[in-house]
Write an enzyme that holds these catalytic residues in place. Sequence first.
Site, short mmCIF file in Angstrom:
data_model
loop_
_atom_site.label_atom_id
_atom_site.label_comp_id
_atom_site.label_asym_id
_atom_site.label_seq_id
_atom_site.Cartn_x
_atom_site.Cartn_y
_atom_site.Cartn_z
N ASP A 40 62.17 41.60 -7.99
CA ASP A 40 62.47 40.80 -9.18
C ASP A 40 62.90 39.38 -8.80
OD1 ASP A 40 62.72 40.31 -11.87
OD2 ASP A 40 64.64 41.35 -12.11
N TRP A 45 62.57 31.93 -9.28
CA TRP A 45 62.31 31.22 -8.02
C TRP A 45 61.41 30.02 -8.30
CZ3 TRP A 45 57.94 29.89 -5.27
CH2 TRP A 45 58.12 29.53 -3.93
N HIS A 57 54.91 34.33 -8.57
CA HIS A 57 54.22 35.60 -8.29
C HIS A 57 53.41 35.50 -7.01
CE1 HIS A 57 55.73 37.13 -11.97
NE2 HIS A 57 54.94 36.41 -12.76
N GLU A 87 56.55 47.84 -19.57
CA GLU A 87 57.13 46.87 -20.51
C GLU A 87 56.63 45.45 -20.23
OE1 GLU A 87 59.09 49.29 -18.95
OE2 GLU A 87 58.90 50.46 -20.80
N LEU A 151 52.23 54.69 7.39
CA LEU A 151 53.10 54.34 6.27
C LEU A 151 52.34 54.61 4.97
CD1 LEU A 151 55.50 52.68 4.89
CD2 LEU A 151 54.10 50.65 5.28
N ARG A 208 67.09 46.25 -5.36
CA ARG A 208 66.64 45.35 -6.42
C ARG A 208 67.11 43.94 -6.10
NH1 ARG A 208 65.87 45.94 -12.85
NH2 ARG A 208 65.02 43.86 -13.19
N GLU A 227 70.40 55.91 -2.92
CA GLU A 227 71.42 54.88 -2.70
C GLU A 227 70.90 53.55 -3.26
OE1 GLU A 227 74.45 55.36 -1.42
OE2 GLU A 227 73.94 57.48 -1.20
C1 IPE Z 1 61.20 45.00 -13.46
O1 IPE Z 1 61.44 43.64 -13.59
C2 IPE Z 1 59.75 45.26 -13.28
C3 IPE Z 1 59.16 44.80 -12.02
C4 IPE Z 1 59.80 44.26 -11.02
C5 IPE Z 1 57.75 45.01 -11.90
P1 IPE Z 1 61.56 42.93 -15.02
O2 IPE Z 1 61.87 41.52 -14.75
O3 IPE Z 1 60.38 43.25 -15.83
O4 IPE Z 1 62.82 43.72 -15.65
P2 IPE Z 1 63.85 43.28 -16.78
O5 IPE Z 1 63.07 42.85 -17.98
O6 IPE Z 1 64.66 42.16 -16.21
O7 IPE Z 1 64.67 44.51 -16.99
C1 IPE Z 2 59.25 40.17 -10.92
O1 IPE Z 2 59.60 38.86 -11.15
C2 IPE Z 2 57.75 40.37 -10.93
C3 IPE Z 2 57.22 41.07 -12.11
C4 IPE Z 2 57.94 41.68 -13.03
C5 IPE Z 2 55.78 41.08 -12.25
P1 IPE Z 2 59.81 38.30 -12.62
O2 IPE Z 2 58.53 37.76 -13.12
O3 IPE Z 2 60.45 39.35 -13.47
O4 IPE Z 2 60.83 37.12 -12.36
P2 IPE Z 2 62.07 36.72 -13.25
O5 IPE Z 2 62.91 37.94 -13.41
O6 IPE Z 2 61.54 36.22 -14.55
O7 IPE Z 2 62.75 35.66 -12.47
MG MG Z 3 62.34 39.84 -13.87
#
Ligand code: IPE
Ligand code: IPE
Ligand code: MG
Length: 263
Positions: A40, A45, A57, A87, A151, A208, A227
């Site tokens: 996440d 970033w 990404h 989602e 792996l 996370r 954990e």
């Molecule tokens: C969780 O991240 C899903 C992935 C990393 C693929 P999100 O950015 O979608 O989650 P929320 O919305 O902050 O819970």
């Molecule tokens: C996680 O990064 C990647 C995916 C969910 C695809 P985000 O796109 O959720 O990045 P933030 O949380 O908006 O910074």
């Molecule tokens: Mg996110």
Amino acid sequence: MKLSFLSPKGLLYGFRRKAAGQTIQPGDPGLPTHVAIIMDGNGRWARKRNFPRTAGHEAGLQTARVITQECARLGIKYLTLYAFSTENWKRPKQEVSFLMNLFYQSLQQVTSELHDEDVRIRFIGNTDQLPPKLTALLKQVEAQTAQNQRLTLNLAINYGGRSEIVGAVRKMVQKALEERLEPETITEEQFARFLLTTGQPDPDLLIRTSGEQRISNFMLWQTAYTELYFTSTLWPDFSPAEFRAALAAYKTRSRRFGGIKEG
Ligand code: IPE
Ligand code: IPE
Ligand code: MG
């Protein structure tokens, strides 16, 4: 004589390395068997740098490659990466299609490299609801790498923990209709066989990134005794050194599974 390792920079470098899990070596018996990661923070970033979210990404993809290599090097047997949730379709159409293209192109690029490194690639999620071209590629990648041993890399694409559990119930009900299934015979172990991770051990460690401290519908069944490790580092900045620091933290955890520690 120049004692460069005694320079402030050299010393700092040395301390940093030590702090960042220098004790973690390949084959360490204290390593987790299965690591799961909620990758996440890509968007934040990018925004911090005034880049479009999509650049985040792209950078995040490089981190995924590097961490996969590190798992292979250390001898970790299973790595599950959460790449797209059920989602995430709520995001702007442009971002969603960028991600679908990125999955397609990057898999085309990295599969042969991972195959050469004996990595088995599997996909978890509702992959038949992805763009047909991508669905077809995922099947091909799974088949190509199916015999690899070093792996197992699970990529969670269009994955949701609740959806997975409902899917398992559906398969079970189907089985009950076909061959008569006594309710009392349904056990946790049997139920788990209907999940997308069938045959794999549950994650020992869930990481996370980005400072969020929630599960976001990831591996709800499988993480019952996992954990948890949260870091504020944004995914594109997550390094092998920080990964080893997470593994070092994991090593210090006392896992009791509801029991008590002997001795
Ligand atoms: C969780 O991240 C899903 C992935 C990393 C693929 P999100 O950015 O979608 O989650 P929320 O919305 O902050 O819970
Ligand atoms: C996680 O990064 C990647 C995916 C969910 C695809 P985000 O796109 O959720 O990045 P933030 O949380 O908006 O910074
Ligand atoms: Mg996110």
